[in-house]
Scaffold this active site. Structure first.
Site, PDB file in Angstrom:
ATOM      1  N   PHE A 123       0.870  -1.172   0.000  1.00  0.00           N
ATOM      2  CA  PHE A 123       0.000   0.000   0.000  1.00  0.00           C
ATOM      3  C   PHE A 123       0.905   1.220   0.000  1.00  0.00           C
ATOM      4  O   PHE A 123       1.688   1.420   0.933  1.00  0.00           O
ATOM      5  CB  PHE A 123      -0.864  -0.046   1.262  1.00  0.00           C
ATOM      6  N   ALA A 124       0.822   2.048  -1.038  1.00  0.00           N
ATOM      7  CA  ALA A 124       1.772   3.149  -1.214  1.00  0.00           C
ATOM      8  C   ALA A 124       1.064   4.498  -1.139  1.00  0.00           C
ATOM      9  O   ALA A 124       0.552   4.997  -2.148  1.00  0.00           O
ATOM     10  CB  ALA A 124       2.521   3.000  -2.536  1.00  0.00           C
ATOM     11  N   LEU A 125       1.061   5.069   0.055  1.00  0.00           N
ATOM     12  CA  LEU A 125       0.472   6.392   0.274  1.00  0.00           C
ATOM     13  C   LEU A 125       1.535   7.398   0.704  1.00  0.00           C
ATOM     14  O   LEU A 125       1.640   8.484   0.136  1.00  0.00           O
ATOM     15  CB  LEU A 125      -0.628   6.295   1.341  1.00  0.00           C
ATOM     16  N   GLU A 127       4.850   9.610   1.331  1.00  0.00           N
ATOM     17  CA  GLU A 127       5.891  10.141   0.450  1.00  0.00           C
ATOM     18  C   GLU A 127       6.969  10.833   1.271  1.00  0.00           C
ATOM     19  O   GLU A 127       6.759  11.103   2.472  1.00  0.00           O
ATOM     20  CB  GLU A 127       5.283  11.131  -0.542  1.00  0.00           C
ATOM     21  N   ASP A 240      -9.062   3.005   8.000  1.00  0.00           N
ATOM     22  CA  ASP A 240      -9.987   2.681   9.093  1.00  0.00           C
ATOM     23  C   ASP A 240      -9.965   1.181   9.382  1.00  0.00           C
ATOM     24  O   ASP A 240      -9.991   0.757  10.541  1.00  0.00           O
ATOM     25  CB  ASP A 240     -11.421   3.085   8.729  1.00  0.00           C
ATOM     26  N   ARG A 243      -6.288  -0.057  10.674  1.00  0.00           N
ATOM     27  CA  ARG A 243      -5.928   0.354  12.035  1.00  0.00           C
ATOM     28  C   ARG A 243      -6.394  -0.663  13.070  1.00  0.00           C
ATOM     29  O   ARG A 243      -5.831  -0.739  14.168  1.00  0.00           O
ATOM     30  CB  ARG A 243      -6.501   1.747  12.323  1.00  0.00           C
ATOM     31  N   GLU A 364       0.533   4.207   9.811  1.00  0.00           N
ATOM     32  CA  GLU A 364      -0.919   4.179   9.573  1.00  0.00           C
ATOM     33  C   GLU A 364      -1.662   5.216  10.407  1.00  0.00           C
ATOM     34  O   GLU A 364      -2.778   5.001  10.877  1.00  0.00           O
ATOM     35  CB  GLU A 364      -1.471   2.771   9.773  1.00  0.00           C
ATOM     36  N   GLY A 365      -0.994   6.358  10.573  1.00  0.00           N
ATOM     37  CA  GLY A 365      -1.552   7.465  11.334  1.00  0.00           C
ATOM     38  C   GLY A 365      -0.940   7.528  12.715  1.00  0.00           C
ATOM     39  O   GLY A 365      -1.089   6.608  13.514  1.00  0.00           O
ATOM     40  N   SER A 367      -0.165   8.692  16.639  1.00  0.00           N
ATOM     41  CA  SER A 367      -1.089   8.787  17.772  1.00  0.00           C
ATOM     42  C   SER A 367      -1.786  10.145  17.790  1.00  0.00           C
ATOM     43  O   SER A 367      -2.961  10.259  18.162  1.00  0.00           O
ATOM     44  CB  SER A 367      -0.339   8.559  19.085  1.00  0.00           C
TER      45      SER A 367
END
Length: 380
Positions: A123-125, A127, A240, A243, A364-365, A367
């Protein structure tokens, strides 16, 4: 309300736990040291169905629910967080968006490959200049006739060094912000696509985490996932879901640290007493056990909502990831403390757990992003 796992979930838990103990735990320290991608283990896990747990049976997967995936990710991550996230990414970050947003041709082409382990997914988000603000992507796509031409660089991509199928996000126009983002399915051998730097990470060192470089990469237009401008929605919904897995991974790391600390406290003596006989150590163990169980229940609840078909569970998945990642950091820190000087050496695995746990608060986001997501959902 039922807090019991069903019989199928219990079987998955038992199978994953036994495999992790018998096969993964014995090599976890070595692959962490060398950074080697565990190809043989991943092949075996694919044969057992772990790499395609949430892929429907009609596409070659196991057709299981997301609670079952969370259970398996926790058990695998207890032995090796690296292997746990390789499995989670293949399921939730690559296979899931293709299943959820892809057309029938895309599903039939790619999902069986991911389910059987013939191809690993990524998964390439993220950068080099874009992490927590995905609406500001710099990677671009433009019309090239029968193809999209993809240009840009992706960074910190789990599985990248071994993956054959990538879900890549890019923009048609940076001025459009999130409305201009598109999702593409990119194959490793596409012209103009190359793998860049292999990251030398603090933890999760066996995940083939690499940079992706696109230089007029020719992506067939049929590989557009969803519609033009739908990429941001695809990315956010996919995160979502994933996570939940990171929450489960955090619980697995924390549980491993707790079990090692508890066992050590029953072996080590100081001042003529076993460590567990000291009330201060008992307090540490009690805090660890209580918070781990609370984190686990948050993860299960988020997975339950997904399985139930609730259309939106952003708050619950962010709560699970945020709290579980904190628990993983605290539990691994306390595990090292209980081990004392030995915990600071590579002779014991608790130092690896600590290094692995740190990433739970970042990828993945972060905290901080999770708290923003939670707060926005509370205010709405």
């Amino acid at each position: 309300m039922n807090f019991e796992l069903n019989e199928n979930q219990k079987l998955i838990q038992e199978t994953a736990r036994r495999y992790a103990q018998e096969r993964i735990e014995k090599i976890a320290g070595e692959i962490d040291r060398t950074g080697e991608f565990p190809k043989e283990i991943i092949k075996e896990m694919a044969e057992m169905g772990f790499m395609g747990m949430i892929i429907p049976e009609e596409y070659g997967g196991a057709g299981l629910d997301f609670t079952s995936l969370a259970i398996a990710v926790e058990e695998i991550s207890k032995a090796s967080a690296s292997i746990g996230v390789i499995m989670a990414v293949n399921n939730s970050l690559c296979a899931y968006p293709i299943f959820q947003f892809g057309n029938e041709e895309q599903k039939r082409k790619y999902l069986p490959l991911l389910a059987t382990g013939e191809a690993i997914g990524a998964f390439a988000l993220t950068e080099p200049n874009v992490g927590s603000d995905p609406a500001s992507l710099e990677t671009t796509i433009k019309d090239g006739g029968d193809y999209f031409l993809l240009n840009g660089t992706k960074r910190f991509i789990t599985n990248a060094g071994e993956a054959k199928i990538f879900v890549v996000f890019a923009t048609i126009d940076r001025n459009l912000k999130h409305k201009g983002i598109c999702a593409l399915i990119v194959e490793r051998d596409y012209e103009g696509f190359s793998i860049g730097k292999h990251e030398d990470l603090l933890g999760l060192r066996s995940t083939a985490n690499c940079e992706l470089i696109f230089e007029d990469c020719k992506v067939p237009k049929r590989n557009l996932l969803g519609e033009i401008g739908q990429g941001f929605k695809i990315a956010m919904h996919t995160l979502d879901v994933s996570r939940i897995d990171i929450g489960a991974q955090s619980v697995g790391i924390a549980q491993a640290a707790f079990e090692k600390a508890l066992a050590y406290s029953k072996e080590r003596k100081q001042f003529g007493k076993y460590l567990y006989e000291f009330e201060m150590i008992q307090e540490m163990l009690a805090d660890m056990a209580t918070k781990i169980q609370a984190a686990r229940l948050l993860v299960y609840y988020a997975a339950f909502l997904k399985d139930k078909g609730v259309p939106r569970f952003s708050k619950e998945s962010s709560m699970a990831k945020y709290f579980a990642s904190q628990v993983a950091m605290e539990a691994t820190r306390l595990a090292i403390q209980i081990h004392g000087g030995y915990g600071y050496t590579k002779d014991y695995p608790v130092e690896r757990y600590y290094r692995d746990a740190k990433c739970m608060e970042i990828y993945e986001g972060t905290s901080e992003i999770q708290k923003i997501v939670i707060a926005r959902n509370l205010i709405e």
